[in-house]
Design a protein around this motif. Sequence first.
Motif, mmCIF file in Angstrom:
data_model
loop_
_atom_site.group_PDB
_atom_site.id
_atom_site.type_symbol
_atom_site.label_atom_id
_atom_site.label_comp_id
_atom_site.label_asym_id
_atom_site.label_seq_id
_atom_site.Cartn_x
_atom_site.Cartn_y
_atom_site.Cartn_z
ATOM 1 N N VAL A 136 0.867 -1.173 0.000
ATOM 2 C CA VAL A 136 0.000 0.000 0.000
ATOM 3 C C VAL A 136 0.901 1.219 0.000
ATOM 4 O O VAL A 136 1.843 1.303 0.790
ATOM 5 C CB VAL A 136 -0.920 0.038 1.243
ATOM 6 N N ALA A 137 0.626 2.154 -0.891
ATOM 7 C CA ALA A 137 1.413 3.387 -0.972
ATOM 8 C C ALA A 137 0.515 4.592 -0.765
ATOM 9 O O ALA A 137 -0.647 4.586 -1.161
ATOM 10 C CB ALA A 137 2.095 3.491 -2.335
ATOM 11 N N SER A 138 1.076 5.622 -0.157
ATOM 12 C CA SER A 138 0.390 6.906 -0.023
ATOM 13 C C SER A 138 1.383 8.006 -0.361
ATOM 14 O O SER A 138 2.583 7.766 -0.460
ATOM 15 C CB SER A 138 -0.154 7.093 1.391
ATOM 16 N N ALA A 139 0.885 9.215 -0.488
ATOM 17 C CA ALA A 139 1.758 10.347 -0.790
ATOM 18 C C ALA A 139 2.683 10.651 0.393
ATOM 19 O O ALA A 139 3.774 11.156 0.214
ATOM 20 C CB ALA A 139 0.929 11.574 -1.135
ATOM 21 N N CYS A 144 4.113 0.377 2.199
ATOM 22 C CA CYS A 144 4.178 -0.641 3.237
ATOM 23 C C CYS A 144 3.906 -1.962 2.547
ATOM 24 O O CYS A 144 3.047 -2.041 1.681
ATOM 25 C CB CYS A 144 3.098 -0.336 4.266
ATOM 26 N N CYS A 145 4.631 -2.978 2.899
ATOM 27 C CA CYS A 145 4.442 -4.243 2.195
ATOM 28 C C CYS A 145 4.450 -5.397 3.169
ATOM 29 O O CYS A 145 5.151 -5.373 4.172
ATOM 30 C CB CYS A 145 5.556 -4.434 1.165
ATOM 31 N N GLY A 146 3.672 -6.414 2.856
ATOM 32 C CA GLY A 146 3.662 -7.629 3.650
ATOM 33 C C GLY A 146 3.556 -8.825 2.744
ATOM 34 O O GLY A 146 3.281 -8.693 1.553
ATOM 35 N N SER A 147 3.810 -9.977 3.299
ATOM 36 C CA SER A 147 3.719 -11.188 2.502
ATOM 37 C C SER A 147 2.898 -12.224 3.229
ATOM 38 O O SER A 147 2.721 -12.162 4.439
ATOM 39 C CB SER A 147 5.116 -11.762 2.226
#
Length: 172
Positions: A136-139, A144-147
Amino acid sequence: MYFVLWLSPLSLEFKEMPEALETKIVQLLSERKQTLAVAESCTGGYISHRVTNVPGASAVFTSGLVTYSNQAKEKFLGVSARTLEGHGAVSEAVAREMAEGARRVSGTDYAIAVTGIAGPGGGTTEKPVGTVFIAVASAKERACCGSLIRASVWPSRKPPHAKPLSNCWICC
């Protein structure tokens, strides 16, 4: 019944929810007057389909990009060829670049990206069928990343297979 986790930067709290995750995301973004784009690989547009089936989604959802091939990830999302070669299409690094690229090209407040190995073939010992990376990306924040391996709904505790990556837990 769905279980949601804290997922920065969208700040969804971990709790039991009677509604689907996409309903909660549309509701939250509508309240905040914010927008969302999605970049998908292994899900082939299914996340975008789920979001657009929520009443009111048109107020927040701007676009969904299905970038199944590495070439599409590079061309439409700006994923680096070096990242693809060094980490593989199914990786945290690629999921991050997909999310950041989707947010950048769409001009949205947030972008969600997913890449993985849907199967039935294509898995390896290191990345078996069912391995998925979600970002998930924001300005305001880097993606943020998960697996997870074998996505599933789980009881109200951290599942044993979830891995912490960049201060978030992902499981769905």
